[in-house]
Motif scaffolding. Structure first.
Motif, PDB file in Angstrom:
ATOM      1  N   ALA A  33      -1.780  -2.322  -2.703  1.00  0.00           N
ATOM      2  CA  ALA A  33      -1.811  -1.213  -3.310  1.00  0.00           C
ATOM      3  C   ALA A  33      -2.993  -0.482  -2.667  1.00  0.00           C
ATOM      4  O   ALA A  33      -3.124   0.869  -2.594  1.00  0.00           O
ATOM      5  CB  ALA A  33      -1.859  -1.135  -4.816  1.00  0.00           C
ATOM      6  N   ALA A  37      -3.295   3.198  -0.898  1.00  0.00           N
ATOM      7  CA  ALA A  37      -4.094   4.267  -1.357  1.00  0.00           C
ATOM      8  C   ALA A  37      -4.710   4.938  -0.358  1.00  0.00           C
ATOM      9  O   ALA A  37      -4.813   6.330  -0.120  1.00  0.00           O
ATOM     10  CB  ALA A  37      -4.652   3.894  -2.421  1.00  0.00           C
ATOM     11  N   ALA A  44       2.370   0.079  -2.764  1.00  0.00           N
ATOM     12  CA  ALA A  44       1.834  -0.399  -4.012  1.00  0.00           C
ATOM     13  C   ALA A  44       3.020  -0.840  -4.816  1.00  0.00           C
ATOM     14  O   ALA A  44       3.679  -0.164  -5.519  1.00  0.00           O
ATOM     15  CB  ALA A  44       1.332   1.030  -4.679  1.00  0.00           C
ATOM     16  N   PHE A 227       1.890   2.390 -10.648  1.00  0.00           N
ATOM     17  CA  PHE A 227       1.034   2.779  -9.419  1.00  0.00           C
ATOM     18  C   PHE A 227       1.509   4.172  -8.928  1.00  0.00           C
ATOM     19  O   PHE A 227       0.540   4.899  -8.451  1.00  0.00           O
ATOM     20  CB  PHE A 227       1.194   1.791  -8.253  1.00  0.00           C
ATOM     21  CG  PHE A 227       0.447   0.691  -8.502  1.00  0.00           C
ATOM     22  CD1 PHE A 227      -0.901   0.559  -9.134  1.00  0.00           C
ATOM     23  CD2 PHE A 227       0.679  -0.734  -8.158  1.00  0.00           C
ATOM     24  CE1 PHE A 227      -1.525  -0.552  -9.309  1.00  0.00           C
ATOM     25  CE2 PHE A 227       0.049  -2.026  -7.976  1.00  0.00           C
ATOM     26  CZ  PHE A 227      -1.131  -2.118  -8.728  1.00  0.00           C
ATOM     27  N   ALA A 228       2.749   4.291  -8.710  1.00  0.00           N
ATOM     28  CA  ALA A 228       3.178   5.439  -8.207  1.00  0.00           C
ATOM     29  C   ALA A 228       2.937   6.762  -9.071  1.00  0.00           C
ATOM     30  O   ALA A 228       2.464   7.857  -8.532  1.00  0.00           O
ATOM     31  CB  ALA A 228       4.683   5.533  -8.180  1.00  0.00           C
ATOM     32  N   ARG A 231      -0.644   7.592  -8.282  1.00  0.00           N
ATOM     33  CA  ARG A 231      -0.731   8.334  -6.815  1.00  0.00           C
ATOM     34  C   ARG A 231      -0.383   9.809  -7.103  1.00  0.00           C
ATOM     35  O   ARG A 231      -0.568  10.654  -6.378  1.00  0.00           O
ATOM     36  CB  ARG A 231       0.149   7.678  -6.002  1.00  0.00           C
ATOM     37  CG  ARG A 231       0.033   8.074  -4.479  1.00  0.00           C
ATOM     38  CD  ARG A 231      -1.363   7.910  -3.901  1.00  0.00           C
ATOM     39  NE  ARG A 231      -1.620   8.178  -2.599  1.00  0.00           N
ATOM     40  CZ  ARG A 231      -1.833   9.451  -2.186  1.00  0.00           C
ATOM     41  NH1 ARG A 231      -1.850  10.241  -3.014  1.00  0.00           N
ATOM     42  NH2 ARG A 231      -1.936   9.843  -0.966  1.00  0.00           N
ATOM     43  N   GLY A 236      -5.041  11.507  -6.655  1.00  0.00           N
ATOM     44  CA  GLY A 236      -4.327  10.103  -7.121  1.00  0.00           C
ATOM     45  C   GLY A 236      -4.712   8.998  -6.095  1.00  0.00           C
ATOM     46  O   GLY A 236      -4.393   8.029  -6.608  1.00  0.00           O
ATOM     47  N   TRP A 237      -4.780   9.444  -4.766  1.00  0.00           N
ATOM     48  CA  TRP A 237      -5.537   8.100  -4.048  1.00  0.00           C
ATOM     49  C   TRP A 237      -6.560   7.727  -4.462  1.00  0.00           C
ATOM     50  O   TRP A 237      -6.615   6.345  -4.321  1.00  0.00           O
ATOM     51  CB  TRP A 237      -5.221   8.711  -2.425  1.00  0.00           C
ATOM     52  CG  TRP A 237      -6.629   9.774  -2.374  1.00  0.00           C
ATOM     53  CD1 TRP A 237      -6.649  10.895  -2.442  1.00  0.00           C
ATOM     54  CD2 TRP A 237      -7.879   9.279  -1.782  1.00  0.00           C
ATOM     55  NE1 TRP A 237      -7.992  11.421  -2.199  1.00  0.00           N
ATOM     56  CE2 TRP A 237      -8.705  10.449  -1.723  1.00  0.00           C
ATOM     57  CE3 TRP A 237      -8.512   7.956  -1.387  1.00  0.00           C
ATOM     58  CZ2 TRP A 237     -10.008  10.136  -1.133  1.00  0.00           C
ATOM     59  CZ3 TRP A 237      -9.926   7.820  -0.914  1.00  0.00           C
ATOM     60  CH2 TRP A 237     -10.336   9.114  -0.860  1.00  0.00           C
ATOM     61  N   LEU A 240      -5.356   5.590  -7.663  1.00  0.00           N
ATOM     62  CA  LEU A 240      -4.889   4.539  -7.349  1.00  0.00           C
ATOM     63  C   LEU A 240      -5.640   3.414  -6.431  1.00  0.00           C
ATOM     64  O   LEU A 240      -5.496   2.285  -6.928  1.00  0.00           O
ATOM     65  CB  LEU A 240      -3.617   4.609  -6.200  1.00  0.00           C
ATOM     66  CG  LEU A 240      -2.764   3.641  -5.604  1.00  0.00           C
ATOM     67  CD1 LEU A 240      -2.138   2.695  -6.704  1.00  0.00           C
ATOM     68  CD2 LEU A 240      -1.735   4.169  -4.779  1.00  0.00           C
ATOM     69  N   GLY A 241      -6.365   4.026  -5.790  1.00  0.00           N
ATOM     70  CA  GLY A 241      -7.559   2.956  -5.163  1.00  0.00           C
ATOM     71  C   GLY A 241      -8.401   2.206  -6.053  1.00  0.00           C
ATOM     72  O   GLY A 241      -8.733   1.037  -5.812  1.00  0.00           O
TER      73      GLY A 241
END
Length: 283
Positions: A33, A37, A44, A227-228, A231, A236-237, A240-241
């Motif tokens: 994931a 990201a 992810a 996760f989606a 994102r 969102g990155w 998610l990261g």
């Protein structure tokens, strides 16, 4: 009564192997994931996606087979915790809730172990889409809508439980480490991991409540969809990261537990007696 010399040590070894296997799975989940990201490939996904990724690597079948054994061992340990109260949770409402959660965890990890074993043997990934299929099955039952809602609320409650442990910082209470090591590295890793898992549980539980509200199993989603959703948010990155890194930290904390967790394993005879009593009660 049968006796098994070293039975207590056998269960302890199984439990430690199980914590390690679970840790490896979540390290891979978080790593994939995190790569997604950062835009460096990867997907992810959930724990089954992680197993597929391991399977595609060197010695994949052997490694996934070992993970399957470890996850089965972890399921056994969760069963032992729930039935025998190995961790001395007691019979208070909170203690019984934790023990009940361990029994549910045992079922879930046993299913994941079966999927890993099937994959390692070249039979493909068994089990289908557990979240969607399980939700559809519940919705088809009398009062199914309310059952799905209860499950969703229980998952949300579990998420708050994870977040509470991260906030309080008591994730290291059962580790055989001195205070300096707990504060310096074990505690921060564990708190970060538990916070990430808590956020994921809140999202997944929310999906389940939505599925109950709309009576659509397609609204029930798992970790990959959580996760989606992260994102898709603004920045969102980054979200998610952070959650991906937290899942990797949760996996790393599993390896720490495999090495340092205090495991007061009961004798195998005691497990047999407790399991027999539970079977008689259900029968």
């Amino acid at each position: 009564m049968r006796t098994f010399p070293g039975g207590r040590n056998t269960i302890e070894r199984i439990a430690r192997f199980g914590y390690g296997a679970r840790g490896v799975v979540y390290i891979v989940v978080g790593g994939l994931a995190l790569l997604a990201a950062l835009g460096h490939g990867g997907r992810a996904g959930d724990s089954k996606d992680a197993l597929r990724a391991v399977m595609a690597g060197p010695f994949g079948a052997a490694i996934v087979g070992l993970i399957a054994l470890g996850l089965a061992g972890f399921a056994l340990w969760r069963l032992v915790e729930g039935i025998t109260d190995a961790d001395r949770r007691g019979t208070s409402a909170k203690g019984l809730a934790v023990r009940g959660a361990h029994l549910i965890s045992a079922v879930l990890y046993l299913g994941l172990a079966a999927s890993a074993a099937s994959l390692s043997l070249g039979l493909g990934m068994s089990g289908g889409d557990g979240v969607h299929d399980g939700t559809a099955w519940l919705l088809s039952k009398p009062f199914g809508r309310w059952l799905v809602a209860l499950v969703g609320l229980a998952v949300v409650g579990g998420g708050f439980g994870f977040l509470g442990k991260a906030w309080r910082g008591d994730v290291t209470d059962r580790l055989a480490l001195d205070a300096q090591d707990r504060d310096r590295w074990a505690g921060p890793i564990g708190r970060f991991g538990y916070a990430a898992r808590g956020l994921a549980f809140l999202i997944i539980g929310g999906f389940l409540v939505a599925a109950a509200w709309h009576q659509r199993s397609s609204d029930a989603k798992g970790l990959s969809e959580a996760f989606a959703l992260l994102r898709a948010q603004p920045y969102g990155w980054i979200l998610l990261g952070l959650v991906a890194a937290g899942h990797a930290a949760f996996g790393a904390f599993g390896l720490i537990q495999a090495r340092y967790r205090h495991i007061d394993a009961p004798d195998i005879d005691r497990v047999d007696d407790a399991a027999g009593a539970a079977a008689r009660a259900l029968g």
